[in-house]
Design an enzyme around this catalytic site. Sequence first.
Site, PDB file in Angstrom:
ATOM      1  N   GLU A 181      -2.447  -2.408  -2.415  1.00 52.41           N
ATOM      2  CA  GLU A 181      -1.929  -1.102  -1.830  1.00 52.41           C
ATOM      3  C   GLU A 181      -1.833  -1.382  -0.094  1.00 52.41           C
ATOM      4  OE1 GLU A 181      -4.655   1.835  -3.329  1.00 52.41           O
ATOM      5  OE2 GLU A 181      -4.847   1.946  -4.910  1.00 52.41           O
ATOM      6  N   LYS A 183     -16.417  -2.903 -12.238  1.00 53.98           N
ATOM      7  CA  LYS A 183     -15.475  -3.070 -13.448  1.00 53.98           C
ATOM      8  C   LYS A 183     -16.519  -4.547 -14.285  1.00 53.98           C
ATOM      9  CE  LYS A 183     -10.339  -2.963 -13.061  1.00 53.98           C
ATOM     10  NZ  LYS A 183      -8.838  -4.146 -12.032  1.00 53.98           N
ATOM     11  N   LYS A 215       0.480  18.259  -7.857  1.00 51.13           N
ATOM     12  CA  LYS A 215       0.550  19.321  -6.576  1.00 51.13           C
ATOM     13  C   LYS A 215       2.622  19.182  -7.111  1.00 51.13           C
ATOM     14  CE  LYS A 215      -3.340  19.493  -4.105  1.00 51.13           C
ATOM     15  NZ  LYS A 215      -4.069  17.782  -2.911  1.00 51.13           N
ATOM     16  N   GLY A 232       4.228  -4.075  -4.641  1.00 51.76           N
ATOM     17  CA  GLY A 232       3.491  -2.564  -5.461  1.00 51.76           C
ATOM     18  C   GLY A 232       2.325  -3.081  -5.418  1.00 51.76           C
TER      19      GLY A 232
HETATM   20  N1  HSE Z   1      -5.706  -2.520  -8.320  1.00 53.80           N
HETATM   21  C1  HSE Z   1      -6.402  -3.400  -9.194  1.00 53.80           C
HETATM   22  C2  HSE Z   1      -5.741  -4.435  -9.575  1.00 53.80           C
HETATM   23  C3  HSE Z   1      -5.136  -2.274 -10.490  1.00 53.80           C
HETATM   24  O1  HSE Z   1      -5.587  -4.838  -8.546  1.00 53.80           O
HETATM   25  O2  HSE Z   1      -5.929  -4.960 -10.521  1.00 53.80           O
HETATM   26  C4  HSE Z   1      -6.100  -1.251 -11.404  1.00 53.80           C
HETATM   27  O3  HSE Z   1      -8.061  -1.328 -11.435  1.00 53.80           O
END
Ligand code: HSE
Length: 426
Positions: free
Chosen positions: A190, A205, A45, A187
């Site tokens: 989140e 996972k 976008k 960073g």
């Molecule tokens: N947020 C995931 C982590 C990265 O902290 O490993 C992507 O899966």
Amino acid sequence: MKKVGVAILGLGVVGGGTYKILTDNKEYFKSTQGLDVTVESVLEKNVDRATALGISKEKVAGSIEEVVSNPNVDIVVEVIGGIEPAKTFVLKALMSGKTVVTSNKELFAKHWPELEREAKNMKVGLFYEASCVGGVPIIRTLTEGMQANKILSIKGIINGTTNYILTKMAKEGQSYEEALKEAQKLGYAEFNPTADVEGFDATYKLSILSSLAFNTKVSIENVHREGITGITKEDIACGKELGYTLKLLAIGKNTKNGIEVRVHPTFVADTNPLASVNDSFNAVHLVGDAVGEIMLYGRGAGALPTGSAIVSDVIFAAKHTDYYYSYFDNSEKGNKNTKFVSDFTSKYFIRLSVKDSAGVLSKIAGVFAKNNVSLSEVKQAAEKDGKVTVAIITHECLESAVNKSLEKIKAQGAVISVDGLIRLED
Ligand code: HSE
């Protein structure tokens, strides 16, 4: 030379990294792979984001329909994340006869059967190396490097955010809240950290990885999940004194009683290689019946590491037309004959606050003994304000036996509080 056209859906961190690798290494792929790979289209976008990467405005598509009807596009890379609109876009790409490469673990963990059915129907590829453990090539290791083996176990640190937080708590004595704040500032975590800190990301996972490792559908509902939000710096310090490091471990085991899949904070012995995996690094330890132990280590997130897995899939897809799909029953319900273990056997670390009076320890030990929980180590700290902290490490025992013992011990009144209960792997 074979020409390969790629479309990238989403130019966030991973999309940007993927674009950079594809363009920086274009000549390298010509000479080493015999492939001329070009980014033909992007769906984003924010047009400025595309032009800042050096992508011409003409290549920025206005809709998914424009991307999937582009005859120059062979492979669609989905790096948007989340379920929608990613799912609709991936299905549209597959239905239009495009091979799809994705990094989307949530989409895969929740909708893999549907996506795979569509890919099979259309005889196109569906690749997902980047969905698990970023740049670490764990999917291809399982599907192509370990076929000779019956895989007995998979254990890993497969979430970088939580590993960063736990490393800061262990090395700098930070509280969970302090370490989380720092991870957010850098960073790694989140603004809403739930998916990482509550173990959802690792669960997605592990369901994908253990399905491949054990050749049967392991859905996210089969995975026992606990996050790190209840972990205190006292737990970490107490474990450290006994020679253990705390990690959010994803564990899959193929046992004689069935498949055991769990994500939870775990103490690992300092001598275990997983204990040295620090900061935002990831690692996966596998045991195969023929090869024995192997371990993969690397970055599980980030623009270039995840882009590395995406581009490797693009190259693989461009060089193979005999696409493979799961060999196990990858329907939503999976194989009804697969057994899952719910009452785990493990070693446990237990931290108790007890009254400092005669006979307390023997009462506690007596209850554990009665419930078949054998103790391997007991350590008592110095008395403070009339109470003492007792740290106990058990031998392998059933989780239900530990819980039953703790209920009895609490009911006896000798224990002021159960402050920590954490599973332990040597
Ligand atoms: N947020 C995931 C982590 C990265 O902290 O490993 C992507 O899966």
